[in-house]
Each structure stands twice: as C-alpha cells, then as structure tokens.
Design an enzyme around this catalytic site. Structure first.
Site, short mmCIF file in Angstrom:
data_model
loop_
_atom_site.label_atom_id
_atom_site.label_comp_id
_atom_site.label_asym_id
_atom_site.label_seq_id
_atom_site.Cartn_x
_atom_site.Cartn_y
_atom_site.Cartn_z
N GLU A 130 36.76 26.00 39.70
CA GLU A 130 37.30 25.26 38.54
C GLU A 130 38.70 25.93 37.97
O GLU A 130 39.52 24.92 37.66
CB GLU A 130 36.37 25.21 37.38
CG GLU A 130 35.42 24.09 37.43
CD GLU A 130 34.57 23.69 36.23
OE1 GLU A 130 34.88 24.56 35.29
OE2 GLU A 130 33.78 22.84 36.06
N HIS A 139 21.51 34.92 59.56
CA HIS A 139 20.78 34.14 60.66
C HIS A 139 20.97 32.65 60.42
O HIS A 139 20.17 31.90 60.98
CB HIS A 139 19.23 34.42 60.43
CG HIS A 139 18.84 35.92 60.86
ND1 HIS A 139 18.57 36.35 61.90
CD2 HIS A 139 19.29 37.06 60.10
CE1 HIS A 139 18.46 37.62 62.02
NE2 HIS A 139 19.12 38.17 60.87
N LYS A 147 32.72 11.44 35.84
CA LYS A 147 32.35 11.09 34.74
C LYS A 147 32.54 9.49 34.22
O LYS A 147 31.82 8.76 33.78
CB LYS A 147 32.66 11.78 33.36
CG LYS A 147 32.14 13.16 33.54
CD LYS A 147 32.59 14.01 32.39
CE LYS A 147 32.20 15.15 32.54
NZ LYS A 147 32.86 16.37 31.45
O1 PA5 Z 1 33.93 25.41 32.56
C1 PA5 Z 1 33.89 24.57 31.96
O2 PA5 Z 1 34.64 24.14 30.79
C2 PA5 Z 1 33.01 23.54 32.27
O3 PA5 Z 1 32.24 23.93 33.48
C3 PA5 Z 1 31.85 23.29 31.37
O4 PA5 Z 1 31.08 24.62 30.83
C4 PA5 Z 1 30.84 22.29 31.58
O5 PA5 Z 1 31.13 21.16 31.82
C5 PA5 Z 1 29.64 22.02 30.35
O6 PA5 Z 1 30.53 21.70 29.04
P1 PA5 Z 1 29.99 21.54 27.70
O7 PA5 Z 1 29.68 22.89 27.37
O8 PA5 Z 1 30.85 21.16 26.88
O9 PA5 Z 1 28.82 20.75 27.75
#
Ligand code: PA5
Length: 447
Positions: A289, A310, A424
């Site tokens: 990310e 393996h 989303k």
């Molecule tokens: O790193 C990030 O920002 C995302 O992976 C969030 O942690 C994830 O989308 C969950 O978001 P939230 O805590 O707002 O539910």
C-alpha cells in the site's frame, strides 16, 4: 544486548556498491523529512516518534482495559480489516503456541478475527462457535465507515446482545476509532462503549503500536511494554543514525531500491518459522500500500520455508529473474528437540542423530540462500536474536521506518492509498447504496 541485524552482502553480484551507496547517501534527507514532517504525506507521520511518546500510564490504561476479558470470557473477537487487523494478528500469531487451540490454555481468552473478509460461511461458522462460548468484542476502524468490519460488527453486536443482554454486551465491547469522526464513534458514544483513539496522524498500516494493535495483543496476554520497548530502541537507532552501516533501515531501503532499479521488481519475504506467516502478511500490506502507486513499486510477496520450497521453490530458483528475497531469520529457537537414533535407520537419518531440529532448519536456510543466489536471486537477511515481544517491537518499527525511507527514495507518498477506493465505488454501485445512483446506472450498463 543484541539488536536486529541486516546483511546485504549477497546483493553484491547484482548491483554495484555505488548504486547502493547512492541511495544510502539520500537517506539522511529522507530521515530528516520523516522526523520534521516536511516530506510527502506529512500529515501521517505520527508513527515516527510514536514508540518514544507512549507513556507507561498509556500502557497501563491499555492493559487495564484489555484485561477485563481475562478469566471472564473464552474468546475475544477482534473486528477490523487491513491496518486495523494485520498488526495485532501478526504479533499474536508470532507469540502464540503453534497448537494453542488444542493446548487449551485458558488464562487469557483466545483471540479470533472478523470483519477482514465478507465470507458468509466464515461469519456463520464463527457464530456457530460463539453460541457455545462466552465472548467479548473489540471493534476497530479508524474511519469508522469501512464496510467489512461494519457488517461483521452489526451481526456480532446483535448476536452478543441477544446472548447476554444489552447492558452486559456493552461492558464486553471496546471500540477503537477516530476521536471525533465516523459512524463507529457515533455508535460507541450512543451505546456507551469503552473507547480508545487512533491518532489522526497515524495511518492504518502504521498503527500497530497504537491501541489498534496494543489492545488485542494485551487481551491475548502478551507483554505490550516489552513490545513498545523494542520499538523505542529501534526508533532511537533508525531516527538518529543515517549511514548504511549503522542504520539497518537505511541499508534495507537502499538495497531494495538499488535492486528495483536493476530490474528486480518482486520482493519475496521468506521465513523459516511458520509463526511469522502473519508478520509477512502485515509486511505485504505495509509495503504494497505504501509503494505500489503511480505505476511503480516493488511487488511484495511472501513464502514460508521449508514448506514453500516444495511449491514456490522451483519458480524462485528458475523462473523469471525479477525476484529478490529477504529472509527473516530467528537466531535462537525457544524450545529444543533432538533427533533420536534409530537402530534400524531405515529412513537413513542417523547422520542427524543427536542434532537439534533447528540445526537442520539453519542448514536448509543457508543451503537455500546459496542456491537462490547462484540461481540469480539476490538475498537480504534480517536476523533477530529471539522471537519475543521485545524483538518483534524492533522488527515492526524497523520495517515501518524502512518503508517510509524506501518510499521517499522511490519518489512516492508512502502514506496514502488512493487505489483502495476503486473497488469500493463499484461495490457500492452494484449494491445500490443510496447516493450512488449514477454509478449504479453506469456499472449496470456494463454488465
Ligand atoms: O492502511 C490503511 O489505511 C488501510 O489498510 C486501513 O487500515 C483499512 O482500510 C481499514 O480502515 P479503517 O480502520 O478505517 O476501517
């Protein structure tokens, strides 16, 4: 006392010393940008000095809240996804007995997770088990509006309230969310849940040392003070030293960027201990990310050896030569198992008799590293002395700061994730969420 160590010697046949030190020379600038909040994504740098700013009063408060479950319930369901899930899961899995469920240790509750998928069977089967167990819920969402955890929490809240009554369900629920904003904050205030705050300036994937990680880890019975201490010690090294030789995060960031530039676009994180599987999952989110944007970034993958030798071993040895490997190695195992002598020796393993199983594992690691390097796969090795709270704290902070430095070397903002929104929008349009009427029309026309 020993610290986490990194060895980048085995990249030397693939990239020049100058290429690596070129990136190393940039590091001081990037560390200063992280510390002084002057680089890209500077609204989200609260994690940089987070370990050293956590007070023992903060940790006492977290422990006190998390220990309400101790001796009271069989299970704590932690509801969250992405950064609101993987940090806690990685530490709990790394520290738990491999067969905790069969061992049936009941001092602290079992921790299970929900809201990290939308599997109907998953939720059905979880509830089927929870029908017969006492349990509490820790619900975690920074935005407070993420669909997966919101959906799971709605179902679990309903189940717990019908099982133990609304008042008791309230006492068994902790919400961790934004201080003021979001649907979860509103719900927590209305229901009167105990709450903890996720700081505004700490993004999900950098939040393991906030209550997001600390509450579930403490609820599982692990020592969060040691975890934070390890992170504090790593913070000291990684935010003050700037050279490749003295700062392991600089060495890692420089090595991986030099390899990336030389065409090694896939990094495989490997470990020889299955307890680290979720550390790899956490790492994949952190690096994927943070760096995978603007049509660039190393693709992070992971394997657990020797099991995956393996399966994936063949590809790593002889497939496309776009891979480098980073191994997390644990110097000393906790437990000892010796290979027994067998008078028949039908399996021909008597040459190992009297040796520790770990010695076999270490030779597998060494042999694999040499084979992979010979096969064109550069190797980075990260070693921690032991798998415990303290060294996990070092490891997690090391990976976080190295990710910040590495992202800046790559020239991206390592603290946003604009690409996560695309699915989303489509999902809401397909589900006909109010407010998405136009998108619904458009997407349906494509089906
Ligand atoms: O790193 C990030 O920002 C995302 O992976 C969030 O942690 C994830 O989308 C969950 O978001 P939230 O805590 O707002 O539910």
């Amino acid at each position: 006392m020993e610290n986490l160590k990194i060895n980048i010697d085995k990249i030397s046949g693939f990239v020049s010393k100058e290429a690596v030190s070129g990136y190393g020379n940039e590091a001081a600038k990037h560390i200063s940008a992280l510390k002084n909040k002057t680089g890209k994504g500077n609204d989200f740098l609260g994690w940089v000095n987070l370990p050293s700013s956590i007070t023992s009063a903060n940790l006492d408060a977290v422990e006190k809240a998390a220990h309400i479950y101790k001796g009271k319930v069989d299970v704590v369901v932690v509801v969250g996804i992405g950064g609101s899930y993987l940090g806690a899961k990685s530490v709990i899995e790394a520290l738990s007995h491999n067969f905790a469920l069969l061992k049936g240790d009941t001092t602290f509750p079992q921790i299970v997770f929900a809201g990290q998928n939308i599997g109907e069977d998953y939720l059905y089967e979880l509830i089927e088990v929870l029908d017969k167990k006492s349990y509490g819920i820790v619900v975690i969402s920074k935005s407070g509006t993420t669909t997966e955890p919101a959906l799971a929490f709605r179902i679990l809240k309903n189940h717990l309230e019908s099982k133990v009554g609304k008042a008791k369900a309230k006492d068994l629920t902790i919400a961790i969310t934004d201080e003021k904003r979001g649907a979860l904050r509103t719900l927590a205030t209305q229901e009167g849940y105990a709450t903890f705050v996720i700081p505004d300036d700490v993004g999900g994937r950098y939040s393991v040392l906030t209550p997001v990680g600390l509450i579930p880890i403490a609820a599982a019975g692990f020592n969060i003070k040691e975890l934070v201490k390890g992170a504090v010690d790593m913070e000291k090294i990684c935010t003050t030293e700037t050279s490749l030789e003295k700062n392991p995060a600089v060495a890692y960031a420089a090595a991986r960027n030099a390899l990336y530039k030389a065409g090694k676009t896939v990094e495989i994180l490997a470990s020889y201990n299955p307890k680290l599987i979720y550390v790899s999952e956490w790492w994949k989110q952190l690096y994927g990310e943070s760096e995978g944007k603007e049509n660039k970034g190393i693709f992070p993958a992971s394997v657990t050896f020797t099991a995956d030798l393996h399966s994936m071993g063949q590809y790593i040895q002889e497939g496309l030569r776009i891979i480098f490997e980073t191994v997390i190695s644990i110097k000393n195992p906790d437990k000892k198992v010796l290979v027994p002598t067998d008078p028949e020796n039908l399996d021909t393993l008597n040459f190992l008799a009297g040796k520790r199983v770990d010695e076999v594992n270490r030779m597998a690691e060494l042999g694999t590293m040499l084979a992979h390097v010979d096969g064109g796969v550069p190797n980075i090795r990260i070693e921690i002395p032991q798998l415990n709270e303290y060294y996990l704290g070092q490891l997690l902070y090391f990976f976080e700061i190295a990710c910040g430095i590495s992202g800046y070397m790559l020239g991206v903002n390592p603290f946003d994730q604009p690409g996560v929104e695309a699915y989303k929008k489509n999902m809401f349009a397909l589900l006909e969420k109010p407010g998405f009427e136009e998108e619904t029309k458009k997407i349906k026309a494509r089906l």
